[in-house]
Design an enzyme around this catalytic site. Sequence first.
Site, PDB file in Angstrom:
ATOM      1  CE  LYS A 145       8.276  -0.057  -4.895  1.00 22.57           C
ATOM      2  NZ  LYS A 145       8.708  -0.550  -6.192  1.00 22.57           N
ATOM      3  CD  GLU A 204       6.072   3.328   1.908  1.00 18.14           C
ATOM      4  OE1 GLU A 204       5.188   3.471   1.043  1.00 18.14           O
ATOM      5  OE2 GLU A 204       6.766   2.295   1.981  1.00 18.14           O
ATOM      6  NE  ARG A 250       7.137  -9.761 -10.906  1.00 19.28           N
ATOM      7  CZ  ARG A 250       7.560 -10.286  -9.767  1.00 19.28           C
ATOM      8  NH1 ARG A 250       7.247 -11.551  -9.471  1.00 19.28           N
ATOM      9  NH2 ARG A 250       8.272  -9.592  -8.912  1.00 19.28           N
TER      10      ARG A 250
END
Length: 445
Positions: A116, A200, A293
Amino acid sequence: MFDSLLVANRGEIARRVIRTARRLGVRAIAVHSEADADLPFVTEADEAVCVGPANPALSYRNVEAILDAARSTGAQAIHPGYGFLSENADFARTVERAGLVWVGPGADAITAMGDKINARNLMAAAGVPVAPGTTEPAADLDAAVTAAAEIGYPVMVKAAAGGGGMGMGVAADEAALRTEYDKVRAFAERMFGDGAVLIERYFPRVRHVEVQILGLADGRVVALGERECSVQRRNQKLVEESPSPAVSAELRARFLAAAVRAGEAVGYRNAGTVECLLDPTTQEFFFLEMNTRLQVEHPVTEYVYGVDLVEEQLRVAAGLPPTFDPDALTPRGHAIELRINAEDPKRFLPGPGAITTWNEPSGTGVRVDSGYVAGNTVTPFYDSLLAKLIVSGDTREEAVERARAAVAQFEVAGPKCNLPFFAELLENPEFRSGDYDTGIVSRMR
């Protein structure tokens, strides 16, 4: 197009991929665990191979067993579905080294987006908006505290290698951060083998909006609209709809352009999803992560754009052009997906068991992608997803009404089931208005 495809997954997504493969005349090969031997995807495949016991580490995540199955059946390509090995770059490389076609993005793109922090930094460099946060892992608790003070509370504490809503915690102050940091780090080490943590900005009122992208065989990246995914429990989705009722035409253009930039930044090929957080007050959005995906919720995009995303995946993997004109993508109507899970409708705790009744709804604008039928047993070894109920209509209001009727018709007995939750949600004024956010489920409880 290759003539044989091994599906390295189970349940409804394996059944879904097999359905498209057979329609295209591609021999469909299933792999299954001992626990899943009687499920529909096994019997519907042209050929099936048992790859191990119920434990997914010994079956659906057993790379050697899956490759042995591919060799023994003469499979030319492997589709990983979602979950399990679908975002495992080493598996993608191993498949290609074995001379097989990998139906998914390149291993380098999977690696780039799998972390990430690395993904955030790449997206920022590509001009994709990212939320305020750390540009490298918070090496220890002191580093996390310092970072949080600079970002401003509340903050989200995330496992850098996590995904699917797992490995997250919210801290409103330093005391909570000290607890959440240790908790998330331990979880990340246990689940992902990587304890790296990022800090974050946390937005108390936010919507979760994602964009479906498709990297074509000729190198172009196209965006097939957005999906609203804000109905969640424990940061995991329960309902998805397209288009998002929160997104205007101007905002949609910005979303789609950012998603295309994100795909182009990593040379993306095949199907993927760029997930974002939207501040409904300011109309600002921020990159959250990219799922390399096919998503669980891909059917709502299929309805709105009139495409079969699995077919498009296979065509990209085979080096073929898409079935649609990338320069003339036109959305039509509205679609909603409800995730029917084997879990209680109040606390959402799993409740496996033998299925004694299974009656699916039908009718105009109603589709059910299911993994089970009556007589099957839902075991505790895998995800609790039983089926996806997808409804469509010319308008959101029509789709919601069709969803209400379909939920009332859907009968499941034996395991616990969250159908009563959806009956409640579809009557909820906040949901029906379209003006909701990720806190809607907690407000209903």
